[in-house]
Motif scaffolding. Structure first.
Motif, PDB file in Angstrom:
ATOM      1  N   LYS A 220      -2.968  11.828   4.574  1.00 36.47           N
ATOM      2  CA  LYS A 220      -4.382  12.040   4.872  1.00 36.47           C
ATOM      3  C   LYS A 220      -4.698  11.442   6.252  1.00 36.47           C
ATOM      4  CE  LYS A 220      -8.559  13.276   4.080  1.00 36.47           C
ATOM      5  NZ  LYS A 220      -8.966  14.649   3.702  1.00 36.47           N
TER       6      LYS A 220
ATOM      7  N   GLY B 273      -7.368   0.174  -0.391  1.00 43.47           N
ATOM      8  CA  GLY B 273      -8.303   1.001  -1.127  1.00 43.47           C
ATOM      9  C   GLY B 273      -7.633   1.559  -2.371  1.00 43.47           C
TER      10      GLY B 273
ATOM     11  N   ASP C 106      -8.457   4.886  -3.518  1.00 40.49           N
ATOM     12  CA  ASP C 106      -8.358   6.340  -3.388  1.00 40.49           C
ATOM     13  C   ASP C 106      -7.558   6.666  -2.117  1.00 40.49           C
ATOM     14  OD1 ASP C 106      -8.660   9.044  -3.141  1.00 40.49           O
ATOM     15  OD2 ASP C 106     -10.810   8.990  -2.677  1.00 40.49           O
TER      16      ASP C 106
ATOM     17  N   ASP D 297      -6.959   9.354  -0.399  1.00 39.93           N
ATOM     18  CA  ASP D 297      -7.595  10.213   0.603  1.00 39.93           C
ATOM     19  C   ASP D 297      -8.645   9.443   1.397  1.00 39.93           C
ATOM     20  OD1 ASP D 297      -6.149  12.470   0.210  1.00 39.93           O
ATOM     21  OD2 ASP D 297      -7.563  13.394  -1.198  1.00 39.93           O
ATOM     22  N   LYS D 298      -9.445   8.674   0.682  1.00 43.14           N
ATOM     23  CA  LYS D 298     -10.487   7.910   1.361  1.00 43.14           C
ATOM     24  C   LYS D 298      -9.856   6.861   2.277  1.00 43.14           C
ATOM     25  CE  LYS D 298     -14.704   5.236   0.740  1.00 43.14           C
ATOM     26  NZ  LYS D 298     -14.264   4.192   1.672  1.00 43.14           N
ATOM     27  N   LEU D 299      -8.809   6.223   1.786  1.00 40.55           N
ATOM     28  CA  LEU D 299      -8.141   5.182   2.563  1.00 40.55           C
ATOM     29  C   LEU D 299      -7.526   5.765   3.842  1.00 40.55           C
ATOM     30  CD1 LEU D 299      -7.096   2.282   2.888  1.00 40.55           C
ATOM     31  CD2 LEU D 299      -5.165   2.896   1.396  1.00 40.55           C
TER      32      LEU D 299
ATOM     33  N   GLU E 217      -8.399   8.395   5.403  1.00 41.47           N
ATOM     34  CA  GLU E 217      -9.493   8.788   6.282  1.00 41.47           C
ATOM     35  C   GLU E 217     -10.124   7.559   6.950  1.00 41.47           C
ATOM     36  OE1 GLU E 217     -11.841  11.889   4.851  1.00 41.47           O
ATOM     37  OE2 GLU E 217     -13.157  11.799   6.608  1.00 41.47           O
ATOM     38  N   ASP E 218     -10.325   6.498   6.176  1.00 44.53           N
ATOM     39  CA  ASP E 218     -10.943   5.279   6.720  1.00 44.53           C
ATOM     40  C   ASP E 218     -10.093   4.674   7.843  1.00 44.53           C
ATOM     41  OD1 ASP E 218     -13.042   5.528   4.987  1.00 44.53           O
ATOM     42  OD2 ASP E 218     -12.390   3.952   3.590  1.00 44.53           O
TER      43      ASP E 218
ATOM     44  N   ARG F 173     -10.366   6.923  10.894  1.00 45.07           N
ATOM     45  CA  ARG F 173     -11.680   6.793  11.554  1.00 45.07           C
ATOM     46  C   ARG F 173     -11.768   5.488  12.352  1.00 45.07           C
ATOM     47  NH1 ARG F 173     -12.905  11.472  11.538  1.00 45.07           N
ATOM     48  NH2 ARG F 173     -13.148  12.591   9.588  1.00 45.07           N
TER      49      ARG F 173
END
Ligand SMILES: NCc1[nH]cc(CCC(=O)O)c1CC(=O)O
Length: 318
Positions: free
Chosen positions: A235, A290, A292, A294-296, A298-299, A302
């Motif tokens: 991700k 994290g 999740d 995907d969220k990790l 992405e974070d 970013r």
């Protein structure tokens, strides 16, 4: 009895890892009563046809998987084993990643003829690698080294170590393990010095998304820890929109839930992501945790974008 046709590139590594996966799947079939037989079909990819050209010059992304994916969509093959790090972050419609088997050591390693490790290499030593990710991080660590491209399959790179006057070459440890050549490894590069490629050391088993029978078997072969860590890394790569030819590295591990104050039993992933300039002058790194993937992923991406990753990648793409 259904015969699963497994597409494979014809490199020694591809055929070896395809054979190893088939052996594992055959065992699972026996244990769980699946009536499958397996057959290998060799496929020549664009990446194989132009092995002598530096990959970044021909647009590396997906070069080794396109023909294989087309054959799968056309029903000529049912399944393929890929090195995760060669798999594009988005699969074509109709195909899915059915399993991530247990990952092996994701680190890069150094191979020298005289047993010298990274810190013992003489000033200005000629080191072979065609990976921008490796050379960026190596230049940051040892700016004096002369990094020169060395392409080809693992065996031809090992030969070039002897024939082309390199003092050392860099390779993924995983490929050497799979070939049974781990005795060639002189030293491992710690992930703190050289963050591996996204997905390095992991395999992906691609198949058609509607092949329910096969997917049932592959679900048994999946390793949750490998799936989660690789998902976070991929991700991260996907958000940065990088293929394998930009200086991006990532490494995820599972950490104990309690270290992150999360409920016991919950998976906590720790992901470190890196974007470097080709000359190694700038290395941006972030580590976050994290639950999740995907969220990790992405974070972390970013965070690096906020710190200027885009400009560095732009420079590398030129
Ligand atoms: N880029 C080529 C490639 N693709 C997969 C591996 C083996 C390592 C793995 O499976 O992650 C290698 C060789 C290398 O980078 O040394």
């Amino acid at each position: 009895m259904r015969t699963i046709v497994v597409g494979s590139r014809q490199s020694a590594l591809a055929l070896t890892q395809t054979g190893q996966v088939i052996d594992d799947l055959k065992k699972l079939c026996k244990e769980h009563g699946f009536e499958f037989d397996f057959e290998v079909k060799k496929i020549v990819t664009k990446g194989d046809r132009i092995l002598d050209v530096t990959l970044s010059k021909v647009g590396g992304k997906g070069l080794f998987v396109k023909e294989i994916e087309q054959a799968m969509l056309d029903g000529e093959i049912d399944m393929a084993v890929h090195s995760m790090k060669d798999m594009p972050s988005v699969l074509p419609d109709g195909l899915i990643n059915g399993a991530v088997p247990r990952r092996v050591d994701p680190r890069d390693c150094l191979i020298t003829l005289d047993g010298k490790n990274m810190d013992e290499l003489p000033q200005g030593a000629k080191v072979g690698t065609s990976s921008l990710r490796r050379s960026s991080q190596l230049k940051a660590y040892r700016p004096d080294l002369t990094l020169e491209p060395v392409r080809g399959n693992i065996d031809s790179r090992l030969k070039k170590l002897e024939t082309e006057g390199f003092q050392a070459i860099l390779l993924a440890a995983a490929g050497l393990y799979r070939m049974g050549w781990e005795d060639r490894i002189t030293a491992y590069l710690p992930v703190e010095t050289c963050l591996p490629a996204v997905g390095q050391g992991a395999l992906g088993i691609e198949c058609r998304g509607d092949d329910e029978e096969l997917l049932k078997l592959l679900a048994l072969y999946n390793d949750k820890e490998s799936e989660l860590t690789v998902a976070a890394e991929r991700k991260f790569l996907g958000v940065l929109n990088g293929g394998c030819q930009v200086p991006i590295g990532a490494h995820a591990v599972l950490v104990k839930a309690t270290e992150d104050h999360s409920p016991a039993g919950q998976h906590v992933i720790q992901l470190t992501g890196m974007v470097g300039s080709p000359d190694g002058d700038v290395i941006l790194k972030e580590t976050m945790t994290g639950t999740d993937p995907d969220k990790l992923g992405e974070d972390v991406a970013r965070k690096l974008i906020e710190r200027g990753a885009e400009a560095i990648l732009e420079q590398a793409r030129e």
